[in-house]
Design a protein around this motif. Structure first.
Motif, PDB file in Angstrom:
ATOM      1  N   ALA A  73       0.884  -1.224  -0.144  1.00  0.00           N
ATOM      2  CA  ALA A  73       0.109  -0.031  -0.083  1.00  0.00           C
ATOM      3  C   ALA A  73       0.889   1.091  -0.021  1.00  0.00           C
ATOM      4  O   ALA A  73       0.887   2.340  -0.507  1.00  0.00           O
ATOM      5  CB  ALA A  73      -0.800  -0.045   1.282  1.00  0.00           C
ATOM      6  N   VAL A  74       2.015   1.191   0.875  1.00  0.00           N
ATOM      7  CA  VAL A  74       2.915   2.413   0.931  1.00  0.00           C
ATOM      8  C   VAL A  74       3.583   2.466  -0.311  1.00  0.00           C
ATOM      9  O   VAL A  74       3.591   3.691  -0.939  1.00  0.00           O
ATOM     10  CB  VAL A  74       3.811   2.201   2.133  1.00  0.00           C
ATOM     11  CG1 VAL A  74       4.671   3.148   2.091  1.00  0.00           C
ATOM     12  CG2 VAL A  74       3.024   2.085   3.305  1.00  0.00           C
ATOM     13  N   ASP A  75       4.205   1.410  -1.105  1.00  0.00           N
ATOM     14  CA  ASP A  75       4.538   1.238  -2.394  1.00  0.00           C
ATOM     15  C   ASP A  75       3.826   2.243  -3.464  1.00  0.00           C
ATOM     16  O   ASP A  75       4.357   2.858  -4.160  1.00  0.00           O
ATOM     17  CB  ASP A  75       4.930   0.117  -2.821  1.00  0.00           C
ATOM     18  CG  ASP A  75       6.379  -0.441  -1.811  1.00  0.00           C
ATOM     19  OD1 ASP A  75       6.813   0.202  -1.281  1.00  0.00           O
ATOM     20  OD2 ASP A  75       6.585  -1.731  -2.051  1.00  0.00           O
ATOM     21  N   PHE A  76       2.480   1.722  -3.359  1.00  0.00           N
ATOM     22  CA  PHE A  76       1.664   2.546  -4.302  1.00  0.00           C
ATOM     23  C   PHE A  76       1.429   4.011  -4.152  1.00  0.00           C
ATOM     24  O   PHE A  76       1.571   4.714  -5.096  1.00  0.00           O
ATOM     25  CB  PHE A  76       0.270   1.662  -4.357  1.00  0.00           C
ATOM     26  CG  PHE A  76      -0.719   2.577  -5.195  1.00  0.00           C
ATOM     27  CD1 PHE A  76      -0.604   2.605  -6.592  1.00  0.00           C
ATOM     28  CD2 PHE A  76      -1.941   3.245  -4.807  1.00  0.00           C
ATOM     29  CE1 PHE A  76      -1.572   3.401  -7.577  1.00  0.00           C
ATOM     30  CE2 PHE A  76      -2.702   3.808  -5.521  1.00  0.00           C
ATOM     31  CZ  PHE A  76      -2.399   4.143  -6.896  1.00  0.00           C
ATOM     32  N   LEU A  77       1.294   4.278  -2.654  1.00  0.00           N
ATOM     33  CA  LEU A  77       1.077   5.512  -2.398  1.00  0.00           C
ATOM     34  C   LEU A  77       2.272   6.492  -2.684  1.00  0.00           C
ATOM     35  O   LEU A  77       2.104   7.812  -3.085  1.00  0.00           O
ATOM     36  CB  LEU A  77       0.860   5.773  -0.899  1.00  0.00           C
ATOM     37  CG  LEU A  77      -0.406   5.562  -0.151  1.00  0.00           C
ATOM     38  CD1 LEU A  77      -0.470   5.433   1.317  1.00  0.00           C
ATOM     39  CD2 LEU A  77      -1.470   6.726  -1.116  1.00  0.00           C
ATOM     40  N   LYS A  78       3.386   5.924  -2.745  1.00  0.00           N
ATOM     41  CA  LYS A  78       4.688   6.580  -3.158  1.00  0.00           C
ATOM     42  C   LYS A  78       4.550   6.980  -4.880  1.00  0.00           C
ATOM     43  O   LYS A  78       5.356   7.950  -5.189  1.00  0.00           O
ATOM     44  CB  LYS A  78       5.878   5.770  -3.078  1.00  0.00           C
ATOM     45  CG  LYS A  78       6.150   5.657  -1.429  1.00  0.00           C
ATOM     46  CD  LYS A  78       7.461   4.818  -1.411  1.00  0.00           C
ATOM     47  CE  LYS A  78       7.904   4.599   0.013  1.00  0.00           C
ATOM     48  NZ  LYS A  78       8.793   3.744   0.384  1.00  0.00           N
ATOM     49  N   THR A  79       3.817   6.447  -5.542  1.00  0.00           N
ATOM     50  CA  THR A  79       3.846   6.620  -7.089  1.00  0.00           C
ATOM     51  C   THR A  79       2.779   7.687  -7.281  1.00  0.00           C
ATOM     52  O   THR A  79       2.546   8.019  -8.773  1.00  0.00           O
ATOM     53  CB  THR A  79       3.358   5.420  -7.620  1.00  0.00           C
ATOM     54  OG1 THR A  79       2.029   4.987  -7.380  1.00  0.00           O
ATOM     55  CG2 THR A  79       4.371   4.386  -7.307  1.00  0.00           C
ATOM     56  N   ILE A  80       1.948   8.026  -6.355  1.00  0.00           N
ATOM     57  CA  ILE A  80       0.821   9.299  -6.696  1.00  0.00           C
ATOM     58  C   ILE A  80       1.255  10.552  -5.970  1.00  0.00           C
ATOM     59  O   ILE A  80       1.829  10.530  -4.873  1.00  0.00           O
ATOM     60  CB  ILE A  80      -0.424   8.477  -6.551  1.00  0.00           C
ATOM     61  CG1 ILE A  80      -0.630   8.187  -5.152  1.00  0.00           C
ATOM     62  CG2 ILE A  80      -0.868   7.313  -7.585  1.00  0.00           C
ATOM     63  CD1 ILE A  80      -2.157   8.061  -4.798  1.00  0.00           C
ATOM     64  N   PRO A  81       0.760  11.563  -6.230  1.00  0.00           N
ATOM     65  CA  PRO A  81       0.855  12.569  -5.697  1.00  0.00           C
ATOM     66  C   PRO A  81      -0.063  12.583  -4.051  1.00  0.00           C
ATOM     67  O   PRO A  81      -1.059  12.242  -4.172  1.00  0.00           O
ATOM     68  CB  PRO A  81      -0.002  13.891  -6.341  1.00  0.00           C
ATOM     69  CG  PRO A  81      -0.154  13.365  -7.632  1.00  0.00           C
ATOM     70  CD  PRO A  81      -0.241  11.906  -7.506  1.00  0.00           C
ATOM     71  N   THR A  82       0.648  12.915  -3.255  1.00  0.00           N
ATOM     72  CA  THR A  82       0.032  12.507  -1.604  1.00  0.00           C
ATOM     73  C   THR A  82       0.560  13.947  -0.834  1.00  0.00           C
ATOM     74  O   THR A  82       1.404  14.275  -0.726  1.00  0.00           O
ATOM     75  CB  THR A  82       0.929  11.272  -1.168  1.00  0.00           C
ATOM     76  OG1 THR A  82       0.834  10.375  -1.947  1.00  0.00           O
ATOM     77  CG2 THR A  82       0.492  10.973   0.113  1.00  0.00           C
ATOM     78  N   ILE A  83      -0.595  14.312  -0.200  1.00  0.00           N
ATOM     79  CA  ILE A  83      -0.683  15.347   0.552  1.00  0.00           C
ATOM     80  C   ILE A  83      -0.642  14.843   2.091  1.00  0.00           C
ATOM     81  O   ILE A  83      -1.440  14.029   2.417  1.00  0.00           O
ATOM     82  CB  ILE A  83      -1.573  16.539   0.296  1.00  0.00           C
ATOM     83  CG1 ILE A  83      -1.585  16.878  -1.133  1.00  0.00           C
ATOM     84  CG2 ILE A  83      -1.643  17.630   1.165  1.00  0.00           C
ATOM     85  CD1 ILE A  83      -3.076  17.013  -1.793  1.00  0.00           C
ATOM     86  N   HIS A  84       0.256  15.269   2.871  1.00  0.00           N
ATOM     87  CA  HIS A  84       0.243  14.801   4.442  1.00  0.00           C
ATOM     88  C   HIS A  84       0.203  16.110   5.349  1.00  0.00           C
ATOM     89  O   HIS A  84       1.097  16.958   5.492  1.00  0.00           O
ATOM     90  CB  HIS A  84       1.600  14.084   4.687  1.00  0.00           C
ATOM     91  CG  HIS A  84       1.483  13.220   5.836  1.00  0.00           C
ATOM     92  ND1 HIS A  84       2.549  12.978   6.319  1.00  0.00           N
ATOM     93  CD2 HIS A  84       0.512  12.826   6.421  1.00  0.00           C
ATOM     94  CE1 HIS A  84       2.286  12.279   7.266  1.00  0.00           C
ATOM     95  NE2 HIS A  84       0.896  12.113   7.604  1.00  0.00           N
ATOM     96  N   LEU A  85      -0.857  16.191   6.283  1.00  0.00           N
ATOM     97  CA  LEU A  85      -0.931  17.010   7.249  1.00  0.00           C
ATOM     98  C   LEU A  85      -0.379  16.106   8.504  1.00  0.00           C
ATOM     99  O   LEU A  85      -1.161  15.195   8.899  1.00  0.00           O
ATOM    100  CB  LEU A  85      -2.134  17.560   7.553  1.00  0.00           C
ATOM    101  CG  LEU A  85      -2.502  18.723   6.604  1.00  0.00           C
ATOM    102  CD1 LEU A  85      -2.423  18.555   5.215  1.00  0.00           C
ATOM    103  CD2 LEU A  85      -3.973  19.304   6.957  1.00  0.00           C
ATOM    104  N   ASP A  86       0.630  16.643   9.372  1.00  0.00           N
ATOM    105  CA  ASP A  86       0.938  16.054  10.687  1.00  0.00           C
ATOM    106  C   ASP A  86       1.620  16.947  11.230  1.00  0.00           C
ATOM    107  O   ASP A  86       2.589  17.600  10.979  1.00  0.00           O
ATOM    108  CB  ASP A  86       1.625  14.583  10.284  1.00  0.00           C
ATOM    109  CG  ASP A  86       1.526  13.687  11.323  1.00  0.00           C
ATOM    110  OD1 ASP A  86       0.582  12.828  11.393  1.00  0.00           O
ATOM    111  OD2 ASP A  86       2.086  13.622  12.426  1.00  0.00           O
TER     112      ASP A  86
END
Lengths: 430, 126
Positions: free
Chosen positions: A352-365
């Protein structure tokens, strides 16, 4: 030095609201009354903030929010996910963003207590507040949960030790049953520990229901066990349930993540209903993240569904397994992700993480974590309950208002998401 | 030394929870999330000792962990939630429920030598 009393800890679903925090020169100096996890969480609340960035390049928060709005405006099928450790006010903004972008909206319960949430929609759950447990419960059951390690003050504040209005003897006045697949610090505190083999929650709940209803249970010679525990032990549990004045069954991930997931919890919920033919008996889900319950509440108010919602047709549709976060990532049909108050880099399966790395991901933390290094847009925010206020829902559905103890250089989740939403709307209208 | 089969169960531990909220980049967190609790007889069955490194393998991946003898049932292995355990799971195996098999994953376990540890302790860290 300012001493803030009755501060709410935001780590787990207990939301302990008696914490004392000493603050001097905008710095937290000490934390009292909290458990080890809560103390660490508050002491480190404003440490290790991420740097606002776009594609690894440092930028301003405003520029990062603008880029996030651009990504979400352009996306055909975005995923908005997380929600479980932020305020209900921020969760409300996320529902609006999901609707405006015609995206998918899901929270962390989708792979934790989500099966229990679905079961409660099917059967309901006879439940009570943690205060009622403290003041009334004379039988306490922990099933598939280990609160001594995961909800550290649950036993001392609510369920085991405290002396209440109708429980003046505290622990001495309570009988405690633990059902688990291994000995834990929680099972060591129980009067009765039933060590079961894994994957038998449904059978055990079914057998207990039958015994409580007075049904005869017949077994072939030499096979009189359920979950590898002799049926006579379950008869004693059924008798303890029928004989108590006020019983509470706490269930954890050992029940909701067991084989057959939601029907396990349905059967446990029906067991609680059956027990009410004999006595007052309640079920409480041991919710993990501080406001994962709030995520279910807010999504239900605004969309009609507590998790796994899709807005692609302009109205909310709900289909767990299809619109759950993990299956969507497995199908790879998400083209952008807005992730708020969770850390998939640490908590999701590797593919799942490997796929998220291939798309634009916005992270609030509020913190630099294992998602920060590969997120396309990183937006630091003020930690809720320490540098931002708002509402959290306790595991027993009681909403509590968080306090703001120190100032943060960063805006709250709610403020960032409001701005992001306005930018998305502006882009759509221009 | 030989490999043994069992079921992996992911769990919260007090140390994992406490370290997680302090820093996910700290030694406390990275060391706790790779400690596998296992029955001492299972350790003996694969010819390993308490504290020994071993490879834990599922159909989706493998990770290097540290074995720790504990009061747990034989055939069940307990690993804290986190990026080490997550290498062994897949989003393609949720049995249509959306929930991975966090509590009953078939795995094999085999001792390994004390060579330098491969980078398996932070899937998001690279």
């Amino acid at each position: 030095m300012t001493v803030h009393k009755n501060v709410v800890c935001t780590f787990c679903g207990c939301l302990c609201d008696d914490i004392e925090v000493e603050v001097e020169d905008n710095t937290i100096k000490s934390v009292k009354k909290a458990c080890a996890i809560g103390k660490n969480k508050i002491m480190h609340a404003i440490t290790e903030p991420p740097t606002p960035s776009v594609n690894g390049t440092k930028t301003s928060i405003d520029a990062a929010v603008t880029e996030a709005a651009r990504i979400l405006s352009k996306a055909r099928n975005p995923l908005i996910y997380g929600l479980s450790s932020t305020t209900s006010e921020a969760q409300r903004e996320l529902v609006e963003i999901a609707e405006i972008t015609r995206g998918n909206l899901d929270n962390c319960s989708s792979y934790c207590h989500g099966p229990g949430v679905l079961a409660r929609q099917q059967t309901g759950l006879v439940s009570c507040s943690l205060g009622e447990i403290k003041n009334r419960a004379d039988l306490v059951i922990y099933w598939g949960c280990n609160p001594v390690e995961s909800h550290m003050r649950h036993l001392s504040r609510y369920s085991l030790q405290p002396k209440g209005l109708y429980t003046p003897e505290g622990r001495k006045g309570r009988k405690v049953i633990a059902i688990d697949i291994r000995p834990t610090p929680t099972t060591k505190r129980a009067d009765v520990f039933l060590q079961v083999s894994p994957g038998h929650t449904f059978e055990i709940a079914s057998a207990l229901r039958a015994l409580i209803q007075g049904e005869p249970l017949e077994f072939p010679e030499g096979q009189d066990t359920v979950g590898d525990v002799p049926i006579d032990s379950w008869r004693k549990v059924a008798d303890m349930i029928k004989g108590c004045k006020y019983g509470v069954l706490h269930f954890g991930l050992g029940v909701t993540q067991c084989r057959n997931s939601d029907i396990n919890v349905e059967q446990v919920a029906r067991l609680v209903q059956d027990a009410n033919r004999h006595t007052r008996f309640y079920g409480v889900a041991m919710r993990g993240h501080g406001n994962v319950n709030g995520a279910n509440q807010v999504m239900t108010w605004l969309t009609g569904y507590p998790l796994c919602v899709n807005f692609s047709k302009g109205y909310p549709r709900h289909n767990p397994g299809e619109y759950s976060t993990l299956p969507m990532l497995a199908r790879k049909d998400i083209d952008a992700a807005l992730i708020v108050a969770t850390d998939p880099g640490a908590h999701l399966p590797k593919d799942a993480v490997d796929f998220l790395k291939t798309i634009p991901t916005i992270h609030l933390d509020p913190h630099r974590n294992l998602t920060t290094p590969w997120s396309s847009v990183v937006i630091p925010v003020a930690p809720v309950g320490v540098a931002a206020t708002g509402t959290f829902y306790r595991m027993d559905n009681v909403p509590l208002r968080l306090k703001k103890l120190v100032d943060s250089p960063f805006p709250s989740d709610e403020e960032v998401l409001k701005t992001m939403k306005e930018k998305i709307v502006y882009a759509a209208n221009s | 030394m030989s490999s043994i089969q069992g079921l992996l169960v992911t769990v919260r531990t007090a140390k994992q929870g406490s370290a997680m909220v302090s820093s996910k980049h700290g030694e406390l967190y990275s060391s706790e999330i790779k400690i596998l609790r296992i029955h001492p007889d299972d350790l003996s069955a694969m010819g390993a000792k308490d504290g020994q490194a071993a490879m834990l393998t599922s159909q989706h991946g493998e990770v290097r962990i540290t074995c720790k003898g504990a009061d747990v049932p034989r055939g069940l292995f307990f690993l804290p939630l986190g990026p080490v355990a997550n290498v062994l799971f897949s989003v393609t195996s949720t049995e249509e429920s959306g929930v991975p098999n966090w509590k009953r994953l078939k795995v094999s376990l085999a001792p390994c030598d004390e060579r330098p540890e491969p980078r398996n302790s932070g899937q998001g860290a690279d």
